[in-house]
Design a protein around this motif. Structure first.
Motif: not given
Length: 301
Positions: A27-31
């Motif tokens: 996943x992305x870090x913001x997610x």
């Protein structure tokens, strides 16, 4: 409570970082940040304290991880068992130092993956302790062989075996210094001999000197090659003295191609650890490889 949020939470708890957890989860870090915030809103309590380097769980975060992690791991095991049949070939990614992995671990695992084996494919990569542990933490490997015990909850380490180190050289060097000289004179008996090592810092020789002679080696490396098998070859051809794992040089010692210059009462040892990410031993193919390596290591000590 959303299981996906719990899975993300447990991964962050084990990784100690949103960034590292994001890499493990794909996943992305913001997610990941968004999912943790959503779970915190549901619970009405903070789960982590944000710091400059990673995160630290709060008391409620530790309690939730302790309760949730075993159940999530069990679900992973159920899912993995459902996929682990003859039509689904799982792949095991192993990392470790080149010599030990090639001479010890791979023969054991190749035997396991044969016709009577559990049906997993095998991929191996080589690196030093720092490299393989970083790769394991990032999700690039399933198991790692390391001479360093990792810290933190993300990686779990099991002592595998102890590796004995031996001071060796071609017979003519032993004749030159005289029988029993290292025992009588210590490190001074070896001062003028060329040294074969894997690195300019002389990691094996320095460790041996410190453990056996309580001294530092006086000479620099004459031949430096980044593989212990090449060090053995150079020692056999007479390039100089070397410190090698006994398992690697036992055959050459038996044939008389090299000799042990000194046999201390307590030889220097180095421990190997078998390392996995927390929770992944619930996956059947990783668990089987882990168990098989432990069994094989009983004959390596």
């Amino acid at each position: 409570m959303d299981l996906a949020l719990l899975r993300t939470f447990v991964t962050v708890h084990r990784a100690g970082s949103f960034t590292r957890a994001a890499a493990l989860l794909g996943l992305s870090q913001p997610a990941v940040t968004s999912q943790i915030r959503a779970l915190e809103r549901q619970l009405g309590r903070p789960l982590f304290l944000r710091q400059a380097r990673g995160v630290t769980p709060t008391t409620i975060g530790d309690e939730l991880a302790h309760k949730a992690a075993p159940h999530l791991d069990a679900l992973v095991e159920i899912a993995g068992t459902g996929l682990d049949d003859e039509s689904s070939l799982r792949t095991l990614h192993l990392a470790g130092p080149p010599e030990f992995t090639a001479e010890r671990a791979l023969p054991a695992l190749v035997a396991l993956t044969g016709d009577a084996g559990p049906g997993f494919a095998l991929r191996a990569s080589f690196g030093n302790a720092e490299e393989v542990l970083e790769g394991l933490a990032a999700g690039h490997h399933d198991l790692a062989l390391s001479t360093a015990r990792p810290r933190g909850p993300l990686l779990t380490a099991t002592p595998l075996c102890d590796e004995e180190h031996v001071l060796v050289a071609a017979p003519h060097w032993a004749e030159r210094i005289g029988p029993g000289s290292p025992r009588r004179m210590g490190a001074s008996a070896l001062e003028n001999l060329p040294v074969v090592e894997v690195h300019e810092s002389l990691p094996f020789v320095s460790r041996y000197w410190a453990s056996v002679f309580d001294a530092r080696p006086a000479a620099a490396g004459t031949v430096v090659v980044p593989d212990l098998r090449a060090v053995l070859t150079c020692a056999v051809t007479g390039a100089g003295i070397a410190v090698l794992p006994r398992y690697l040089c036992a055959a050459a010692l038996e044939r008389g191609e090299i000799v042990a210059l000194y046999e201390p009462a307590v030889p220097p040892l180095r421990t190997y650890f078998l390392v996995a990410r927390a929770g992944t031993l619930a996956m059947p193919h990783i668990a089987r490889a882990h168990t098989w390596l432990q069994r094989a290591a009983a004959d390596w000590c």
